[in-house]
Design an enzyme around this catalytic site. Structure first.
Site, PDB file in Angstrom:
ATOM      1  N   THR A 156       3.639  -4.901   9.290  1.00 56.02           N
ATOM      2  CA  THR A 156       5.045  -4.562   9.752  1.00 56.02           C
ATOM      3  C   THR A 156       5.941  -4.143   8.601  1.00 56.02           C
ATOM      4  O   THR A 156       6.146  -3.020   8.458  1.00 56.02           O
ATOM      5  CB  THR A 156       5.521  -5.821  10.707  1.00 56.02           C
ATOM      6  OG1 THR A 156       5.717  -6.882   9.956  1.00 56.02           O
ATOM      7  CG2 THR A 156       4.801  -5.958  11.798  1.00 56.02           C
ATOM      8  N   LYS A 182      -1.157  -9.607   6.274  1.00 56.57           N
ATOM      9  CA  LYS A 182       0.341  -9.196   6.185  1.00 56.57           C
ATOM     10  C   LYS A 182       1.264 -10.081   6.276  1.00 56.57           C
ATOM     11  O   LYS A 182       1.247 -11.543   6.364  1.00 56.57           O
ATOM     12  CB  LYS A 182       0.279  -8.291   7.637  1.00 56.57           C
ATOM     13  CG  LYS A 182       0.468  -9.020   8.888  1.00 56.57           C
ATOM     14  CD  LYS A 182       1.573  -9.564   9.338  1.00 56.57           C
ATOM     15  CE  LYS A 182       2.798  -8.716   9.347  1.00 56.57           C
ATOM     16  NZ  LYS A 182       4.188  -9.029   9.639  1.00 56.57           N
ATOM     17  N   THR A 193       1.189 -19.351   7.134  1.00 46.94           N
ATOM     18  CA  THR A 193       2.730 -18.489   7.342  1.00 46.94           C
ATOM     19  C   THR A 193       2.501 -17.209   7.497  1.00 46.94           C
ATOM     20  O   THR A 193       3.123 -16.248   6.587  1.00 46.94           O
ATOM     21  CB  THR A 193       3.334 -18.968   6.240  1.00 46.94           C
ATOM     22  OG1 THR A 193       2.856 -18.742   5.015  1.00 46.94           O
ATOM     23  CG2 THR A 193       3.891 -20.485   6.359  1.00 46.94           C
ATOM     24  N   ASN A 403      16.895  -7.496   5.849  1.00 43.15           N
ATOM     25  CA  ASN A 403      17.237  -8.412   6.931  1.00 43.15           C
ATOM     26  C   ASN A 403      18.559  -8.119   7.675  1.00 43.15           C
ATOM     27  O   ASN A 403      18.716  -8.703   8.781  1.00 43.15           O
ATOM     28  CB  ASN A 403      16.920  -9.735   6.732  1.00 43.15           C
ATOM     29  CG  ASN A 403      15.343  -9.803   6.342  1.00 43.15           C
ATOM     30  OD1 ASN A 403      14.786  -9.896   7.129  1.00 43.15           O
ATOM     31  ND2 ASN A 403      14.895 -10.234   5.106  1.00 43.15           N
ATOM     32  N   SER A 408      16.922  -6.452  16.107  1.00 35.45           N
ATOM     33  CA  SER A 408      16.208  -7.011  16.899  1.00 35.45           C
ATOM     34  C   SER A 408      15.682  -6.382  18.203  1.00 35.45           C
ATOM     35  O   SER A 408      16.339  -5.425  18.438  1.00 35.45           O
ATOM     36  CB  SER A 408      17.192  -8.458  17.502  1.00 35.45           C
ATOM     37  OG  SER A 408      18.029  -7.969  18.177  1.00 35.45           O
TER      38      SER A 408
END
Lengths: 408, 408
Positions: A156, A182, A193, A403, A408
């Site tokens: 991603t 990934k 994780t 970020n 979203s």
């Protein structure tokens, strides 16, 4: 995949094909992007499976069902959706996963619980069932792809494709591993994780495969952190097709079991380091080695307190040998420590010993070390024999940019 | 003080003088800066004292000695050094603190353990004893200063001076509080996470003052976080001179005790919010309200998991109603939660209820709310009656700039 490639990126290695494993990719169009986003891997009959999953209690239906399915020990297919994590989507999310399992089981003539599904991407949007169905249909008819194609397709925000390989001798039979993974944000310890998939042609019982994977996980995936945040979807699965023809490994008393376990852990360590090296905004790869703790687990927790400290991570980003921040992080870990026995170094040079700055501390070699890409921090607690190494990356403007903009 | 003032800054309030409290400041020159960096506050005889301290096990000698000295319950002076935390400096650091205590005790004719010392700044450099001695000498001869001068002098990376006041009626006697505090990085919960000083003219026994301060701390200072990092020096002290003339409060059965405790908590809440508003790089003040938890303490821990999540904090910085990241943070808190009962809102608008996105979710009011300076996140766990509010700030490029450049 993002445009700007991590400065810590490494070229994709030459991964051997694994007998009994057939990867394909397709475009499901989960997002409006011109790339493949669905990975479909067929596994021959007789494939053992083991897995470790996120401990996040708000986990996705993929994780819930994967955890259930692993119990019966065999696998025939893996489907990975990228661009939509399908997490926190209630019964509609679960229906989408069950539809995928049914579609693949029908195609292969296997049981539904032999089909493993992962999804990664935005949380809270049900995976569109029509796109999943058409994507899988397309993948089933596609040519076999390379490992690099598969590694790229499960990504991603990753900036480079990540793979690892290893091999081991079991008696006179060589068994081989090829694996992809990934990242690269929402990475925290204490669970698998990320999404990682390990394929081997070894013959291994599901129980022993699980035992080896869980042990490797404790020293690899559970010892890395990018940002202390724990995804709702993290999964590492190991598949063993048995095609190499070795005598099946069923425990550590099987001949060659140690070599197998060591090779599996080697693959897990390579994969976990690659995730850190593609940590969002990462400019430097940091190994935190803790010795002198009361136990290995205590050393790991102290290491993670250091590796998760925003102040330590920004100091490394600034190439600043700010060992005071390391002291702070040791002290907040909640583990046994004695300020007056604590020693801290960078790149093999002690800056402080036994609770005080060294009178003859020479900062020149430390300053030179900190300008590099691979940084080591050494901490000795002076209490016992416990030791652990934890890996992380620095905290940079890049993390904020990625970020605060990611929608979203 | 830094040049760029926080956009969340508020003007310094009009703080009343407190009878029996005499603040002064001076230049000790702990750093090469043209500002006062030593604060000296004399307290009249009969002053009660209470305190809460960092739980960092690598704490400074100031914290160690303060924790010891608090036991006898009375105080005559406070000294705060800015620019050098004197932490992790071994016996030399401890000698510096003991020298300061002796110098002041000698001057006032009091016991050494009635002198409280705090230091804040770089870790690992012993406080220079000669500079401390001369600075205290200068402060003793200086004019009485304003509360704003004192608030500014205890600051380090703070971008504005922080003060708070309140009052309460005890019988027919009004008692008054004036308080100052400094932040603004290395701020994490579960302890008094900064240097804060509260002065009141109320007559209060040390034990009851401690009871009130500890209770207020649990709902204020222990409910804020800037970066999850816990300083080695954090201290909040409360001093009560008794000059107001009220009948001494000795417990909650004393008349007026509830009003006193409420006013003290009010001051603590004001101070804690000011620290968050000057969090390094802060652009937005965030209140995380958690309801429906199995207990208040569980609600606080869930709130802190959200408030410490880099991914939540960067989402708010980006004005993105990314409630999926809130789900993730709830799930990683390690507290009881049920994905399918979880509801999440922003600014009073629910985005998800009972584990699913709302079908009629209107993002417009949420988007407008997120453009403001004061943001609220509402989380209902749907399990019980436990509730808590936690306060934090967003994570921005400013935090990285401040901390990747700040020199050890």
């Amino acid at each position: 995949m993002s445009d700007a490639i991590s400065p810590l990126a490494t070229p994709f290695p030459a991964l051997p094909a694994i007998a009994g494993v057939t990867p394909r990719v397709a475009r499901a169009g989960y997002k409006d992007w011109g790339r493949c986003d669905l990975t479909y891997v067929e596994l021959d009959e007789g494939t053992s499976v083991a897995g470790v999953f996120t401990r996040n209690v708000c986990c996705s239906s993929e994780v819930e069902l994967g955890r259930q399915n692993i119990a019966q020990g065999s696998a025939r297919a893996l489907v990975v959706n990228a661009g939509n994590s399908n997490a926190f989507t209630g019964y509609r999310g679960r229906e989408a996963v069950e539809q995928i399992m049914a579609q693949v089981a029908d195609h292969l003539g296997c049981a539904q619980d032999e089909v493993f599904v992962s999804s990664t991407g935005v949380i809270g949007v049900p995976l569109p069932k029509d796109k999943a169905r058409a994507g899988i249909e397309a993948a089933m008819q596609a040519d076999v792809c390379t490992w690099e194609d598969a590694a790229r397709t499960i990504g991603t925000t990753d900036t480079f494709a990540k793979g690892a390989t290893a091999s081991a001798m079991i008696g006179d039979v060589r068994v081989t591993f090829s694996a992809i993974i990934k990242g690269s944000g929402m990475i925290a310890p204490d669970m698998a994780t990320m999404l990682g998939y390990i394929f081997t042609d070894a013959a291994v019982s599901p129980a022993f495969l699980q035992e080896c994977l869980s042990a490797a996980n404790r020293r690899t995936f559970s010892c890395i952190t990018v940002d202390s945040d724990t995804s709702t979807s993290d999964t590492v699965l190991a598949f063993a097709t048995g095609k190499a023809g070795n005598t099946e490994l069923t425990g550590f008393d099987s001949a060659g079991a140690d070599a197998f376990a060591a090779a599996l852990e080697d693959v897990c360590r390579q994969l976990s380091h690659l995730v850190v090296k593609d940590g969002e905004g990462a400019q430097k790869f940091i190994a935190v080695s803790v010795t002198g703790a009361v136990s290995d687990e205590s050393a790991r927790k102290v290491g993670l307190a250091i590796a998760n400290s925003p102040l330590v991570k920004t100091a490394i980003a600034g190439e600043d040998a700010n060992w005071g921040r390391v002291v702070m992080a040791v002290g907040k870990a909640g583990e046994p420590a004695d300020r007056d026995r604590l020693s801290i170094g960078f790149g093999g040079t002690w800056a402080a010993r036994d609770g005080q700055p060294l009178a003859d501390y020479d900062e020149a070699p430390v300053a030179a070390h900190l300008k590099g890409r691979e940084i080591s921090i050494e901490v000795d607690l002076g209490l016992g024999d416990g030791a652990a190494t934890v890996w992380t990356c620095d905290l940079t403007h890049g993390y904020i940019s990625i970020n605060a903009d990611y929608r979203s």
